[in-house]
Design an enzyme around this catalytic site. Structure first.
Site, PDB file in Angstrom:
ATOM      1  N   ALA A   9      29.678 -67.735 -26.308  1.00 46.29           N
ATOM      2  CA  ALA A   9      29.985 -68.801 -27.259  1.00 46.29           C
ATOM      3  C   ALA A   9      28.807 -69.077 -28.194  1.00 46.29           C
ATOM      4  O   ALA A   9      28.921 -68.934 -29.418  1.00 46.29           O
ATOM      5  CB  ALA A   9      30.372 -70.064 -26.493  1.00 46.29           C
ATOM      6  N   ARG A  35      36.365 -70.333 -27.226  1.00 42.61           N
ATOM      7  CA  ARG A  35      35.033 -70.663 -27.719  1.00 42.61           C
ATOM      8  C   ARG A  35      34.278 -69.432 -28.228  1.00 42.61           C
ATOM      9  O   ARG A  35      33.063 -69.458 -28.372  1.00 42.61           O
ATOM     10  CB  ARG A  35      34.229 -71.401 -26.648  1.00 42.61           C
ATOM     11  CG  ARG A  35      34.096 -70.682 -25.327  1.00 42.61           C
ATOM     12  CD  ARG A  35      33.236 -71.520 -24.366  1.00 42.61           C
ATOM     13  NE  ARG A  35      32.875 -70.788 -23.181  1.00 42.61           N
ATOM     14  CZ  ARG A  35      33.436 -70.960 -21.986  1.00 42.61           C
ATOM     15  NH1 ARG A  35      34.398 -71.842 -21.837  1.00 42.61           N
ATOM     16  NH2 ARG A  35      33.031 -70.268 -20.950  1.00 42.61           N
ATOM     17  N   LYS A  70      31.580 -57.239 -24.854  1.00 46.87           N
ATOM     18  CA  LYS A  70      31.362 -58.281 -25.871  1.00 46.87           C
ATOM     19  C   LYS A  70      30.396 -57.837 -26.963  1.00 46.87           C
ATOM     20  O   LYS A  70      30.629 -58.081 -28.151  1.00 46.87           O
ATOM     21  CB  LYS A  70      30.802 -59.551 -25.210  1.00 46.87           C
ATOM     22  CG  LYS A  70      31.831 -60.394 -24.492  1.00 46.87           C
ATOM     23  CD  LYS A  70      31.157 -61.664 -23.948  1.00 46.87           C
ATOM     24  CE  LYS A  70      32.143 -62.516 -23.165  1.00 46.87           C
ATOM     25  NZ  LYS A  70      31.479 -63.699 -22.564  1.00 46.87           N
ATOM     26  N   PHE A 110      19.344 -70.072 -16.856  1.00 48.98           N
ATOM     27  CA  PHE A 110      17.900 -70.250 -16.995  1.00 48.98           C
ATOM     28  C   PHE A 110      17.106 -69.072 -16.443  1.00 48.98           C
ATOM     29  O   PHE A 110      15.971 -68.844 -16.863  1.00 48.98           O
ATOM     30  CB  PHE A 110      17.460 -71.571 -16.350  1.00 48.98           C
ATOM     31  CG  PHE A 110      17.616 -72.736 -17.287  1.00 48.98           C
ATOM     32  CD1 PHE A 110      16.627 -73.047 -18.203  1.00 48.98           C
ATOM     33  CD2 PHE A 110      18.775 -73.495 -17.284  1.00 48.98           C
ATOM     34  CE1 PHE A 110      16.776 -74.097 -19.099  1.00 48.98           C
ATOM     35  CE2 PHE A 110      18.937 -74.548 -18.171  1.00 48.98           C
ATOM     36  CZ  PHE A 110      17.935 -74.851 -19.081  1.00 48.98           C
ATOM     37  N   THR A 123      17.625 -65.896 -16.997  1.00 50.98           N
ATOM     38  CA  THR A 123      17.401 -64.992 -18.131  1.00 50.98           C
ATOM     39  C   THR A 123      16.499 -65.648 -19.174  1.00 50.98           C
ATOM     40  O   THR A 123      15.636 -64.997 -19.765  1.00 50.98           O
ATOM     41  CB  THR A 123      18.742 -64.586 -18.764  1.00 50.98           C
ATOM     42  OG1 THR A 123      19.591 -64.077 -17.744  1.00 50.98           O
ATOM     43  CG2 THR A 123      18.545 -63.507 -19.828  1.00 50.98           C
ATOM     44  N   CYS A 161       5.934 -73.809 -24.833  1.00 47.26           N
ATOM     45  CA  CYS A 161       6.973 -72.830 -24.524  1.00 47.26           C
ATOM     46  C   CYS A 161       7.974 -73.463 -23.558  1.00 47.26           C
ATOM     47  O   CYS A 161       7.825 -74.615 -23.146  1.00 47.26           O
ATOM     48  CB  CYS A 161       6.369 -71.549 -23.949  1.00 47.26           C
ATOM     49  SG  CYS A 161       5.876 -71.643 -22.213  1.00 47.26           S
ATOM     50  N   CYS A 172      28.944 -74.372 -17.198  1.00 46.50           N
ATOM     51  CA  CYS A 172      30.306 -74.365 -17.731  1.00 46.50           C
ATOM     52  C   CYS A 172      31.311 -74.173 -16.607  1.00 46.50           C
ATOM     53  O   CYS A 172      32.491 -74.449 -16.758  1.00 46.50           O
ATOM     54  CB  CYS A 172      30.459 -73.330 -18.836  1.00 46.50           C
ATOM     55  SG  CYS A 172      29.795 -71.725 -18.451  1.00 46.50           S
ATOM     56  N   CYS A 188       0.169 -74.195 -18.037  1.00 41.69           N
ATOM     57  CA  CYS A 188       1.439 -73.462 -18.077  1.00 41.69           C
ATOM     58  C   CYS A 188       1.186 -72.005 -17.685  1.00 41.69           C
ATOM     59  O   CYS A 188       0.310 -71.344 -18.244  1.00 41.69           O
ATOM     60  CB  CYS A 188       2.052 -73.530 -19.481  1.00 41.69           C
ATOM     61  SG  CYS A 188       3.488 -72.453 -19.693  1.00 41.69           S
ATOM     62  N   CYS A 245       2.230 -69.709 -21.247  1.00 37.13           N
ATOM     63  CA  CYS A 245       1.453 -69.753 -22.493  1.00 37.13           C
ATOM     64  C   CYS A 245       0.032 -70.252 -22.270  1.00 37.13           C
ATOM     65  O   CYS A 245      -0.835 -70.029 -23.116  1.00 37.13           O
ATOM     66  CB  CYS A 245       2.171 -70.594 -23.542  1.00 37.13           C
ATOM     67  SG  CYS A 245       2.238 -72.360 -23.181  1.00 37.13           S
TER      68      CYS A 245
END
Ligand SMILES: [Zn+2]
Length: 335
Positions: free
Chosen positions: A26, A57, A72, A118, A120, A157, A174, A230, A233
């Site tokens: 989507a 969608r 896709k 998250f 990926t 980041c 979803c 972090c 970064c």
């Protein structure tokens, strides 16, 4: 282009740019559509195939793509080429993981997030910061969306915002709350414009987290500070690459699908294509083969619907249990 803040020079930069779109569902489809209309060259990557029940969608996919068994990424690329035959657009029907993201991202000016998970996104975040390629985080759920523009070099980041990916089940997906296309359209439109601003060097950019709720008419920016500690970064540890799987079969439940994505051990993107017609003939003796195309073989067995792709990956439908999907893969396809 008449819009003065982009102008002829900006238009030339857009036409010369190349953007990697990770996930063409989507949000990724809506972003790719907007960028293609602006003349931006695209590489589309997606591991999935279209399904009739979520076409409501998908702006770049339709009923015929479902019937034809086209992945896709391939179907979306064909649609964009039909809009503009001169557009540079490439498609990869594969999953994005720590083992292939650096090669996929190389040579691109910007990466944009069309994923629904998250795990990926953290791989993309670590790769983008490591390579010094800006990227735009974008997600939509229910009537809400969130986006953040991430640049290397002292700016925050995704891991500055969330030190770790949220554990499975900790956030709405979803699967649990659905997603409204108007929320997708709004947040994807903002994300696509951020990609264009990065390419032409325009300000202001959305370097914090922007949250929108199209139902409640909320448009709320949040500041995000770059953190010296972090791991991505600040300390340049890049944890997503340390977590690389050690060659085991990787099985991941797919958002909203009652299905599991299975990537077999030791098959990199350069591996030879599997013999789909041969496998279809072999399966016909013991399973119900329902669809074959140049891209996939789909069959039903043991109450599951298995879609095998030419690169050896499979999507096992009818379960959200990774172990059940792994064993179905081993039983019906083998290693
Ligand atoms: Zn950071």
């Amino acid at each position: 282009m008449l819009f003065a803040r982009i102008g002829a020079a900006g238009q030339a930069r857009l036409a010369a740019a190349r953007v990697l779109v990770v996930g063409v569902g989507a949000t990724g489809g809506a972003i790719a559509h907007a960028l293609a209309r602006a003349g931006v060259g695209l590489t589309l990557v997606d591991r999935d195939f279209p399904e009739r029940h979520n076409l409501q969608r998908q702006t770049l996919l339709d009923d015929a793509d479902v019937d034809a068994g086209i992945p896709k990424a391939v179907a979306a690329a064909a649609r964009l080429r039909a809009i503009d035959p001169d557009l540079a657009v490439a498609a990869h029907a594969t999953d994005v993981h720590a083992g292939n993201i650096l090669a996929l991202a190389a040579g691109h000016d910007v990466i944009v997030d069309g994923t629904d998970n998250f795990a990926t996104r953290f791989v993309v975040n670590d790769a983008a910061v490591k390579l010094g390629i800006p990227w735009v985080y974008c997600g939509a759920i229910a009537a809400t969306g969130a986006t953040m523009t991430i640049e290397a070099g002292g700016k925050p980041c995704l891991r500055c915002l969330y030190p770790e990916p949220p554990p499975p089940g900790a956030v709405d997906t979803c699967d649990t709350v659905g997603v409204l296309y108007p929320a997708v359209a709004v947040v994807a439109g903002i994300a696509a414009l951020e990609v264009m601003k990065l390419i032409v060097g325009a300000e202001p950019r959305n370097r914090g987290l922007l949250h929108v709720d199209v139902w409640e008419h909320i448009y709320q920016p949040f500041d995000v500070a770059a953190r010296a500690d972090c791991a991505t970064c600040g300390r340049h540890v890049f944890p997503a690459f340390e977590a690389r799987d050690g060659g085991d079969v990787l099985a991941t439940a797919l958002c909203g699908r009652d299905a599991v994505h299975v990537r077999p051990a030791g098959r990199g993107d350069a591996a030879a294509a599997v013999d789909l017609p041969g496998i279809a003939r072999r399966l016909a003796a013991s399973a119900h083969v329902v669809q074959t195309s140049a891209h996939l073989v789909r069959f039903e067995a043991d109450g599951l619907t298995v879609t095998l792709f030419a690169d050896g990956r499979a999507i096992v439908g009818g379960t959200d249990d990774p172990a059940a999907a792994r064993s179905a893969y081993a039983r019906w396809i083998g290693n």
